[in-house]
Design a protein around this motif. Sequence first.
Motif, PDB file in Angstrom:
ATOM      1  N   TYR A  98       0.855  -1.184   0.000  1.00 11.35           N
ATOM      2  CA  TYR A  98       0.000   0.000   0.000  1.00 11.35           C
ATOM      3  C   TYR A  98       0.896   1.241   0.000  1.00 11.35           C
ATOM      4  CZ  TYR A  98      -3.774  -3.175   1.346  1.00 11.35           C
ATOM      5  OH  TYR A  98      -4.689  -4.202   1.372  1.00 11.35           O
ATOM      6  N   HIS A  99       0.384   2.327  -0.554  1.00 16.38           N
ATOM      7  CA  HIS A  99       1.133   3.584  -0.562  1.00 16.38           C
ATOM      8  C   HIS A  99       0.450   4.515   0.436  1.00 16.38           C
ATOM      9  CE1 HIS A  99       3.337   2.053  -3.966  1.00 16.38           C
ATOM     10  NE2 HIS A  99       2.188   1.778  -4.570  1.00 16.38           N
ATOM     11  N   ALA A 100       1.150   4.791   1.540  1.00 11.90           N
ATOM     12  CA  ALA A 100       0.493   5.416   2.685  1.00 11.90           C
ATOM     13  C   ALA A 100       1.367   6.453   3.361  1.00 11.90           C
ATOM     14  CB  ALA A 100       0.099   4.330   3.697  1.00 11.90           C
ATOM     15  N   SER A 115       7.524   2.019  29.455  1.00 11.60           N
ATOM     16  CA  SER A 115       6.934   1.410  28.261  1.00 11.60           C
ATOM     17  C   SER A 115       5.731   2.246  27.839  1.00 11.60           C
ATOM     18  CB  SER A 115       6.519  -0.045  28.517  1.00 11.60           C
ATOM     19  OG  SER A 115       5.427  -0.091  29.416  1.00 11.60           O
ATOM     20  N   ALA A 116       5.232   2.025  26.622  1.00  9.42           N
ATOM     21  CA  ALA A 116       4.129   2.853  26.140  1.00  9.42           C
ATOM     22  C   ALA A 116       3.378   2.156  25.016  1.00  9.42           C
ATOM     23  CB  ALA A 116       4.663   4.195  25.646  1.00  9.42           C
ATOM     24  N   THR A 117       2.149   2.573  24.814  1.00 11.71           N
ATOM     25  CA  THR A 117       1.353   2.127  23.671  1.00 11.71           C
ATOM     26  C   THR A 117       1.035   3.341  22.813  1.00 11.71           C
ATOM     27  OG1 THR A 117      -0.760   2.413  24.820  1.00 11.71           O
ATOM     28  CG2 THR A 117       0.310   0.242  24.983  1.00 11.71           C
ATOM     29  N   PHE A 118       0.771   3.101  21.546  1.00  6.98           N
ATOM     30  CA  PHE A 118       0.349   4.182  20.656  1.00  6.98           C
ATOM     31  C   PHE A 118      -0.372   3.578  19.452  1.00  6.98           C
ATOM     32  CE2 PHE A 118       4.578   2.887  19.416  1.00  6.98           C
ATOM     33  CZ  PHE A 118       4.591   2.910  18.028  1.00  6.98           C
ATOM     34  N   GLY A 119      -1.218   4.373  18.857  1.00  4.10           N
ATOM     35  CA  GLY A 119      -1.971   3.920  17.687  1.00  4.10           C
ATOM     36  C   GLY A 119      -1.524   4.660  16.440  1.00  4.10           C
ATOM     37  N   LEU A 120      -1.523   3.953  15.318  1.00  2.00           N
ATOM     38  CA  LEU A 120      -1.152   4.539  14.032  1.00  2.00           C
ATOM     39  C   LEU A 120      -2.346   4.463  13.090  1.00  2.00           C
ATOM     40  CD1 LEU A 120       2.397   2.977  13.507  1.00  2.00           C
ATOM     41  CD2 LEU A 120       1.830   5.238  14.429  1.00  2.00           C
ATOM     42  N   SER A 121      -2.587   5.546  12.400  1.00  2.04           N
ATOM     43  CA  SER A 121      -3.653   5.600  11.404  1.00  2.04           C
ATOM     44  C   SER A 121      -3.016   5.976  10.073  1.00  2.04           C
ATOM     45  CB  SER A 121      -4.709   6.633  11.811  1.00  2.04           C
ATOM     46  OG  SER A 121      -5.762   6.690  10.876  1.00  2.04           O
ATOM     47  N   PHE A 122      -2.905   4.986   9.177  1.00  6.59           N
ATOM     48  CA  PHE A 122      -2.271   5.218   7.879  1.00  6.59           C
ATOM     49  C   PHE A 122      -3.325   5.573   6.834  1.00  6.59           C
ATOM     50  CE2 PHE A 122       1.110   2.583   9.791  1.00  6.59           C
ATOM     51  CZ  PHE A 122       2.199   3.403   9.527  1.00  6.59           C
ATOM     52  N   PHE A 123      -3.056   6.624   6.093  1.00  5.77           N
ATOM     53  CA  PHE A 123      -3.962   7.141   5.063  1.00  5.77           C
ATOM     54  C   PHE A 123      -3.438   6.721   3.692  1.00  5.77           C
ATOM     55  CE2 PHE A 123      -4.642  10.738   2.061  1.00  5.77           C
ATOM     56  CZ  PHE A 123      -6.013  10.626   1.914  1.00  5.77           C
ATOM     57  N   CYS A 124      -4.284   6.006   2.932  1.00 10.61           N
ATOM     58  CA  CYS A 124      -3.917   5.556   1.590  1.00 10.61           C
ATOM     59  C   CYS A 124      -4.859   6.211   0.577  1.00 10.61           C
ATOM     60  CB  CYS A 124      -4.025   4.039   1.471  1.00 10.61           C
ATOM     61  SG  CYS A 124      -3.138   3.110   2.743  1.00 10.61           S
ATOM     62  N   PRO A 125      -4.446   7.301  -0.077  1.00 12.97           N
ATOM     63  CA  PRO A 125      -5.332   7.946  -1.052  1.00 12.97           C
ATOM     64  C   PRO A 125      -5.694   7.022  -2.211  1.00 12.97           C
ATOM     65  CG  PRO A 125      -3.102   8.862  -1.145  1.00 12.97           C
ATOM     66  CD  PRO A 125      -3.168   7.995   0.066  1.00 12.97           C
ATOM     67  N   ASP A 126      -4.769   6.153  -2.597  1.00 16.78           N
ATOM     68  CA  ASP A 126      -5.061   5.076  -3.545  1.00 16.78           C
ATOM     69  C   ASP A 126      -5.413   3.854  -2.696  1.00 16.78           C
ATOM     70  OD1 ASP A 126      -5.034   2.917  -5.278  1.00 16.78           O
ATOM     71  OD2 ASP A 126      -3.326   3.654  -6.430  1.00 16.78           O
ATOM     72  N   PRO A 127      -6.656   3.388  -2.741  1.00 16.06           N
ATOM     73  CA  PRO A 127      -7.099   2.373  -1.780  1.00 16.06           C
ATOM     74  C   PRO A 127      -6.627   0.956  -2.073  1.00 16.06           C
ATOM     75  CG  PRO A 127      -8.873   2.850  -3.311  1.00 16.06           C
ATOM     76  CD  PRO A 127      -7.757   3.806  -3.638  1.00 16.06           C
ATOM     77  N   PHE A 128      -5.942   0.733  -3.189  1.00 18.43           N
ATOM     78  CA  PHE A 128      -5.617  -0.622  -3.602  1.00 18.43           C
ATOM     79  C   PHE A 128      -4.247  -1.077  -3.102  1.00 18.43           C
ATOM     80  CE2 PHE A 128      -8.246   1.289  -7.028  1.00 18.43           C
ATOM     81  CZ  PHE A 128      -9.403   0.588  -6.762  1.00 18.43           C
ATOM     82  N   GLY A 129      -4.125  -2.386  -2.915  1.00 20.64           N
ATOM     83  CA  GLY A 129      -2.847  -3.002  -2.615  1.00 20.64           C
ATOM     84  C   GLY A 129      -2.224  -3.490  -3.914  1.00 20.64           C
TER      85      GLY A 129
END
Length: 258
Positions: A98-100, A115-129
């Motif tokens: 994916y291109h993100a 220690s720590a936790t975190f969330g990632l939200s990746f944005f892919c304008p081209d939705p295809f793999g």
Amino acid sequence: MGFSFDGISSKSMGIASRMTEENRVPELRNRTISMAGRDGLIDLGASLSERVIEISCFIPPKRTAAELLECKDEIVSWLSPDKGLCALVLDTEPGRVYHARLQEGVTFEKVVRFSATFGLSFFCPDPFGYAAEDEVFTITVAGSHTVRRRLGNLYSNPVYRLKGILSSGAGRYVSIVTNGAELKIANATLAGNETLVVDTAKMTAWVEDSEGNTLRNALPYIDELNFPTLEAGLNTVEVAVSNATFTELEILAKSRWR
């Protein structure tokens, strides 16, 4: 699960990750029309919009606060949106890219000491793999040919690379018909050491030399701005030549998945 971004794996960054939700269908863009005096909407179908990939991450305990801070700094640098779109590969989807880029900021939450936790939200304008290692089909003689796309589950926008000798003038052309859609190169100038490239996804064309340097725009050489696609599975490709020399046609599939 793990993932890699910009060629660097989450494992090498010393973090653990998992996906609690799997977004198999990207966001939809609905097209509708409302009419006066009529209840509801007229449905004109839908198209795919962007894809968002959510990943939860965990930084295992470090020995000191300084080590934890250093790890956070390395993660922030690795994921910097200043890089633009980068290759994102999920371990659960081997062979697909994916291109993100990050869609939003990263917030670290303390769990236990250092220690720590975190969330990632990746944005892919081209939705295809896309296929990490794609299929390439090579045709060296004119006539009708069958090519089979074994990767992907959706039509693709291939890249055509044509080699031969053409000169401008009436009745001089190379015609490439893919599944009934014609890509005709006419009134063109192409030397034996040059390659005419047609990128159907970007709807553009150019001529490059043997070292890959772009020499000139080739859109004027396309008789009609028609950019054929490849289907998943069997495809028919017909090459016809008139008053020109055909050497080779290379088709990069650009295979993709929904």
